[in-house]
Design an enzyme around this catalytic site. Structure first.
Site, mmCIF file in Angstrom:
data_model
loop_
_atom_site.group_PDB
_atom_site.id
_atom_site.type_symbol
_atom_site.label_atom_id
_atom_site.label_comp_id
_atom_site.label_asym_id
_atom_site.label_seq_id
_atom_site.Cartn_x
_atom_site.Cartn_y
_atom_site.Cartn_z
ATOM 1 N N GLY A 189 0.815 -1.209 0.000
ATOM 2 C CA GLY A 189 0.000 0.000 0.000
ATOM 3 C C GLY A 189 0.851 1.263 0.000
ATOM 4 N N GLY A 243 -2.538 -2.228 -8.465
ATOM 5 C CA GLY A 243 -1.672 -3.389 -8.300
ATOM 6 C C GLY A 243 -1.408 -4.102 -9.613
ATOM 7 C CG ASP A 244 -4.619 -5.500 -11.599
ATOM 8 O OD1 ASP A 244 -4.271 -6.472 -10.903
ATOM 9 O OD2 ASP A 244 -5.765 -5.025 -11.575
#
Length: 315
Positions: A222, A251-252
């Site tokens: 994060g 995140g991807d």
């Protein structure tokens, strides 16, 4: 070329709202409609960076047709596996303060022949792929061992595998030794069965996943940044973010950045962090293009701050 596999794709509609007031009418200030699912987002991020990609995914009904059309509009080649069920449609509500509320539909239930057809499609399309990124939750009808079978088949064909999933599917796939796994802090805590309060806790958990079979672990922490744990050691990287607009697909995007830069070592980690930091500052699930990236702002070190408390401890 980076091939992506998304067993449970979606049509994602994101509304930007000033705030949520339960039971009242909320007027959106902006909206986006995007093809969704973690592997689809990786393909979108790879394409936004100007690199070649191919998305393998099961599609059904009108939402599935729209997903294929949206991907085609973005210049992404699609290898669609037809399924009888209708592709799911998800909703995300992005508030002005950065809070994101997501409503994810369950998606169709795949039959045994449909599951096998998806595996076969990956094998048929994987020739020439530098990486195969297998991403997201499994739809109803697929056992947790499905990803393990995919990793085994891909390795038998000589391909490298990046796996981004969680829970039983992640643990089952580790025995087939994926080349890299990419959990976030919550998924990492779930995998080892205990909370993570510090960067050092996350590093230890990543080392345990390597002990279970992963060649490398790229973990998103994060706002604290990311760690990479592999055979060469451990690296920690972070980058400043002016304002979080939406973390959908961040995140991807980060995984795409990692694979675009070769998928190993500190250079790839720095690329992952630059892509992730850029993505959270864009609306909805928009993917960063090269002009959004600030690689010079990424700080990377082998002197990992093990005692640093996580801003968002994983439980």
């Amino acid at each position: 070329m980076i091939l992506t596999v998304t067993p449970n794709p979606s049509l994602d509609r994101t509304y930007e709202v000033p705030g949520l007031d339960r039971g009242e009418i909320v007027r959106a200030t902006g909206e986006r409609v995007d093809p969704g699912g973690k592997g689809v987002n990786v393909s979108r991020a790879v394409a936004a960076a100007g690199a070649p990609t191919l998305a393998v995914l099961p599609l059904g009904g009108a939402p599935g047709a729209l997903v294929a059309g949206l991907l085609d509009d973005q210049g992404i080649k699609v290898a669609a596996v037809p399924v009888a069920g209708e592709t799911r449609a998800n909703i995300a509500l992005a508030e002005a303060d950065g809070t994101l509320t997501k409503i994810n539909a369950p998606g169709p239930e795949l039959t045994g022949p449909e599951a096998e057809a998806l595996l076969e499609s990956v094998g048929e399309e994987s020739a020439g792929a530098d990486w195969i990124a297998c991403c997201g939750s499994l739809p109803r009808g697929l056992e947790p061992s499905w990803y393990a079978a995919l990793v085994a088949r891909a390795h038998a064909a000589g391909a490298r595998i990046a796996l981004d999933t969680s829970g039983p599917a992640l643990l089952a796939a580790l025995r087939e030794h994926p080349d890299v796994v990419k959990p976030n802090a919550e998924e990492l805590a779930e995998a080892v069965g205990r909370p993570l309060a510090t960067v050092g806790d996350a590093v230890k958990a990543a080392e345990e996943l390597r002990g279970l079979g992963a060649a490398a672990v790229l973990a998103s922490l994060g706002a604290d940044g990311q760690i990479l744990v592999d055979a060469s050691g451990t690296w920690f990287a972070s980058a400043p973010v002016d304002a979080v607009r939406s973390n959908v697909g961040a995140g991807d995007s980060s995984l795409a950045g990692f694979l675009i830069a070769g998928g190993e070592g500190p250079t790839a980690l720095a690329s992952a962090v630059a892509h992730g930091a850029a993505a959270v500052q864009l609306p909805g699930s928009a993917m960063p293009t090269p002009e959004h990236l600030r690689p010079e702002a990424v700080t990377i070190t082998a002197e990992v701050p093990l005692d640093r408390p996580l801003k968002e401890p994983a439980t």
